[in-house]
Design an enzyme around this catalytic site. Structure first.
Site, PDB file in Angstrom:
ATOM      1  N   TYR A 157      17.370  39.531 -32.299  1.00 21.09           N
ATOM      2  CA  TYR A 157      15.924  39.396 -32.077  1.00 21.09           C
ATOM      3  C   TYR A 157      15.465  38.003 -32.534  1.00 21.09           C
ATOM      4  O   TYR A 157      14.589  37.395 -31.930  1.00 21.09           O
ATOM      5  CB  TYR A 157      15.141  40.520 -32.753  1.00 21.09           C
ATOM      6  CG  TYR A 157      13.771  40.719 -32.122  1.00 21.09           C
ATOM      7  CD1 TYR A 157      13.650  41.039 -30.781  1.00 21.09           C
ATOM      8  CD2 TYR A 157      12.612  40.567 -32.877  1.00 21.09           C
ATOM      9  CE1 TYR A 157      12.402  41.206 -30.194  1.00 21.09           C
ATOM     10  CE2 TYR A 157      11.357  40.742 -32.296  1.00 21.09           C
ATOM     11  CZ  TYR A 157      11.259  41.056 -30.950  1.00 21.09           C
ATOM     12  OH  TYR A 157      10.015  41.217 -30.377  1.00 21.09           O
ATOM     13  N   LYS A 164       6.844  37.422 -33.821  1.00 23.26           N
ATOM     14  CA  LYS A 164       6.094  38.672 -34.001  1.00 23.26           C
ATOM     15  C   LYS A 164       5.478  38.756 -35.403  1.00 23.26           C
ATOM     16  O   LYS A 164       4.397  39.331 -35.572  1.00 23.26           O
ATOM     17  CB  LYS A 164       6.977  39.894 -33.726  1.00 23.26           C
ATOM     18  CG  LYS A 164       7.416  40.053 -32.269  1.00 23.26           C
ATOM     19  CD  LYS A 164       6.260  40.164 -31.283  1.00 23.26           C
ATOM     20  CE  LYS A 164       6.736  40.671 -29.921  1.00 23.26           C
ATOM     21  NZ  LYS A 164       5.650  40.595 -28.902  1.00 23.26           N
TER      22      LYS A 164
HETATM   23  P1  NAD Z   1       7.856  42.708 -19.568  1.00 25.53           P
HETATM   24  O1  NAD Z   1       8.910  41.736 -19.194  1.00 25.53           O
HETATM   25  O2  NAD Z   1       7.437  43.683 -18.554  1.00 25.53           O
HETATM   26  O3  NAD Z   1       6.564  41.944 -20.105  1.00 25.53           O
HETATM   27  C1  NAD Z   1       6.581  40.657 -20.695  1.00 25.53           C
HETATM   28  C2  NAD Z   1       5.493  39.876 -20.017  1.00 25.53           C
HETATM   29  O4  NAD Z   1       5.314  38.584 -20.604  1.00 25.53           O
HETATM   30  C3  NAD Z   1       5.799  39.654 -18.527  1.00 25.53           C
HETATM   31  O5  NAD Z   1       4.776  40.210 -17.740  1.00 25.53           O
HETATM   32  C4  NAD Z   1       5.790  38.140 -18.414  1.00 25.53           C
HETATM   33  O6  NAD Z   1       5.257  37.696 -17.173  1.00 25.53           O
HETATM   34  C5  NAD Z   1       4.877  37.763 -19.573  1.00 25.53           C
HETATM   35  N1  NAD Z   1       4.966  36.339 -19.870  1.00 25.53           N
HETATM   36  C6  NAD Z   1       6.053  35.643 -20.280  1.00 25.53           C
HETATM   37  N2  NAD Z   1       5.759  34.341 -20.355  1.00 25.53           N
HETATM   38  C7  NAD Z   1       4.443  34.211 -19.987  1.00 25.53           C
HETATM   39  C8  NAD Z   1       3.558  33.107 -19.846  1.00 25.53           C
HETATM   40  N3  NAD Z   1       3.947  31.858 -20.097  1.00 25.53           N
HETATM   41  N4  NAD Z   1       2.290  33.359 -19.446  1.00 25.53           N
HETATM   42  C9  NAD Z   1       1.868  34.611 -19.186  1.00 25.53           C
HETATM   43  N5  NAD Z   1       2.654  35.697 -19.305  1.00 25.53           N
HETATM   44  C10 NAD Z   1       3.943  35.480 -19.690  1.00 25.53           C
HETATM   45  O7  NAD Z   1       8.407  43.449 -20.882  1.00 25.53           O
HETATM   46  P2  NAD Z   1       7.709  44.426 -21.933  1.00 25.53           P
HETATM   47  O8  NAD Z   1       8.815  45.030 -22.672  1.00 25.53           O
HETATM   48  O9  NAD Z   1       6.711  45.284 -21.268  1.00 25.53           O
HETATM   49  O10 NAD Z   1       6.967  43.406 -22.920  1.00 25.53           O
HETATM   50  C11 NAD Z   1       5.583  43.416 -23.173  1.00 25.53           C
HETATM   51  C12 NAD Z   1       5.321  43.211 -24.651  1.00 25.53           C
HETATM   52  O11 NAD Z   1       5.807  44.351 -25.359  1.00 25.53           O
HETATM   53  C13 NAD Z   1       5.983  42.002 -25.278  1.00 25.53           C
HETATM   54  O12 NAD Z   1       5.101  41.414 -26.203  1.00 25.53           O
HETATM   55  C14 NAD Z   1       7.154  42.610 -26.020  1.00 25.53           C
HETATM   56  O13 NAD Z   1       7.536  41.814 -27.110  1.00 25.53           O
HETATM   57  C15 NAD Z   1       6.539  43.905 -26.472  1.00 25.53           C
HETATM   58  N6  NAD Z   1       7.467  44.960 -26.891  1.00 25.53           N
HETATM   59  C16 NAD Z   1       8.454  45.385 -26.045  1.00 25.53           C
HETATM   60  C17 NAD Z   1       9.333  46.395 -26.456  1.00 25.53           C
HETATM   61  C18 NAD Z   1      10.464  46.870 -25.566  1.00 25.53           C
HETATM   62  O14 NAD Z   1      11.420  47.446 -26.081  1.00 25.53           O
HETATM   63  N7  NAD Z   1      10.390  46.696 -24.249  1.00 25.53           N
HETATM   64  C19 NAD Z   1       9.180  46.960 -27.732  1.00 25.53           C
HETATM   65  C20 NAD Z   1       8.153  46.504 -28.566  1.00 25.53           C
HETATM   66  C21 NAD Z   1       7.306  45.502 -28.123  1.00 25.53           C
HETATM   67  O1  0WE Z   2      10.082  41.566 -27.652  1.00 25.42           O
HETATM   68  C1  0WE Z   2      11.058  42.022 -27.106  1.00 25.42           C
HETATM   69  C2  0WE Z   2      11.882  41.172 -26.172  1.00 25.42           C
HETATM   70  C3  0WE Z   2      11.100  39.999 -25.653  1.00 25.42           C
HETATM   71  C4  0WE Z   2      11.905  38.981 -24.904  1.00 25.42           C
HETATM   72  C5  0WE Z   2      12.951  39.284 -24.059  1.00 25.42           C
HETATM   73  C6  0WE Z   2      13.619  38.265 -23.372  1.00 25.42           C
HETATM   74  C7  0WE Z   2      14.807  38.531 -22.491  1.00 25.42           C
HETATM   75  C8  0WE Z   2      15.051  37.443 -21.479  1.00 25.42           C
HETATM   76  C9  0WE Z   2      11.531  37.661 -25.056  1.00 25.42           C
HETATM   77  N1  0WE Z   2      12.171  36.653 -24.409  1.00 25.42           N
HETATM   78  C10 0WE Z   2      13.183  36.940 -23.571  1.00 25.42           C
HETATM   79  N2  0WE Z   2      13.798  35.894 -22.935  1.00 25.42           N
HETATM   80  C11 0WE Z   2      14.722  36.078 -21.960  1.00 25.42           C
HETATM   81  O2  0WE Z   2      15.263  35.074 -21.429  1.00 25.42           O
HETATM   82  N3  0WE Z   2      11.426  43.314 -27.403  1.00 25.42           N
HETATM   83  C12 0WE Z   2      10.699  44.023 -28.417  1.00 25.42           C
HETATM   84  C13 0WE Z   2      12.550  44.013 -26.773  1.00 25.42           C
HETATM   85  C14 0WE Z   2      13.721  43.939 -27.704  1.00 25.42           C
HETATM   86  O3  0WE Z   2      14.493  42.855 -27.781  1.00 25.42           O
HETATM   87  C15 0WE Z   2      15.454  43.085 -28.763  1.00 25.42           C
HETATM   88  C16 0WE Z   2      15.266  44.346 -29.300  1.00 25.42           C
HETATM   89  C17 0WE Z   2      14.150  44.905 -28.640  1.00 25.42           C
HETATM   90  C18 0WE Z   2      13.546  46.244 -28.888  1.00 25.42           C
HETATM   91  C19 0WE Z   2      16.471  42.251 -29.213  1.00 25.42           C
HETATM   92  C20 0WE Z   2      17.326  42.712 -30.231  1.00 25.42           C
HETATM   93  C21 0WE Z   2      17.124  43.978 -30.781  1.00 25.42           C
HETATM   94  C22 0WE Z   2      16.110  44.810 -30.324  1.00 25.42           C
END
Ligand code: NAD
Ligand code: 0WE
Length: 257
Positions: A157, A164
């Protein structure tokens, strides 16, 4: 009467149907809200447009959060079209792939800058621009999405954990400042969900498995469950909650061993 009837909201971070932001958008729309959705690039515009077609009377606007001019233009258009704003969901995050894959101590200055710019500074910029539109409606609610990697170490991460941590601190400072205008600022810390962002993480299925094994509820969570908590935090039911990080992770974070 639904909880968001008559409310107008802005949703940032919809990439496709699996996006957590999309689950919150759908739940907010079902609760009666009128929504504006943004897309960060022409590449994603078609995706977002196709999804938005399922919403009543949506507004679609471009916004790459790394560009001050696009943020300013977004809020000028919103001011004109909506005349005020009740809530904002900030669901954008990004780090360069190499900064997730490489050892944390190898994080470059530029990689650090990019992760913190997209994933943290953007919340501050959105809050600044939305505050006048919310104040015009007597207050509002700002919500962002975070992850437990802000306070615990998860392999890979890395710089996102630091971003975060800064994001969660920003939630508290923004809440402290904007509370005087009845604007609340909160975060949902979600458990792992298989989204586009998650698909870019090597070994994500083993992360899901660890959560399933150790969480008190012995299961993973889904985006619709984040959607329900999102509607609560965006709407009047949570009117006395601000500066908070609400865990939506089937209880995983309480587990010691
Ligand atoms: P996702 O890929 O659907 O969403 C990430 C979004 O960030 C995308 O829509 C992308 O277009 C946007 N983004 C990236 N760069 C950008 C920029 N320069 N301008 C505007 N938008 C931009 O994935 P997700 O998992 O739905 O992620 C949404 C949020 O939830 C993130 O903050 C992520 O850290 C958080 N989150 C995800 C998880 C998980 O396990 N998926 C868990 C906890 C928190
Ligand atoms: O916030 C995230 C991931 C956000 C993310 C994902 C990518 C993948 C592709 C940000 N930047 C990028 N750049 C890329 O090029 N999460 C909360 C999802 C996530 O990521 C992990 C997790 C979890 C949950 C990474 C390690 C361990 C757990």
């Amino acid at each position: 009467m639904t909880t968001l009837a008559g409310k107008q909201g802005l949703i940032l971070g919809v990439a496709n149907k699996r996006s957590i932001s999309w689950a919150i958008a759908k739940a907010a729309s079902d609760a009666g809200a009128r929504l504006a959705l943004t897309y960060p690039s022409e590449r994603l515009e078609e995706n977002v447009r196709a999804l938005a077609a399922a919403l009543p009377d949506p507004l679609l606007l471009p916004c790459d959060v790394t560009r001050d001019q696009e943020i300013a233009q977004l809020f000028r258009t919103l001011g004109g079209e909506f005349g005020g704003l009740d809530f904002v969901l900030h669901g954008a995050a990004f780090a360069q792939k190499q900064d997730l894959d490489n050892p944390f101590s190898q994080t470059s200055r530029e990689g650090f800058r990019i992760a913190l710019d997209v994933s943290c500074y953007s919340l501050i910029a959105m809050a600044r621009e939305s505050a006048p539109l919310m104040a015009a409606r007597g207050g509002g609610s700002i919500l962002t999405l975070t992850y437990l990697g802000s306070e615990r170490v998860f392999p890979n991460y890395n710089v996102m954990g630091v971003a975060k941590a800064a994001l969660e601190a920003s939630v508290r400072y923004l809440a402290g400042e904007l509370g005087a205008q009845n604007i609340r600022v909160n975060a949902i810390s979600a458990g792992p969900i298989k989204t586009l962002a998650a698909m870019g993480i090597s070994g994500f299925s083993s992360i899901l498995q660890v959560y399933r094994d150790r969480a008190p509820l012995r299961r993973n969570i889904d985006a619709a469950e984040v959607g329900d908590v999102g509607v609560f935090l965006l709407g009047p039911q949570s009117r006395a909650i601000t500066g908070e990080v609400v865990m939506v992770d089937a209880g995983f974070h309480v587990t010691g061993m």
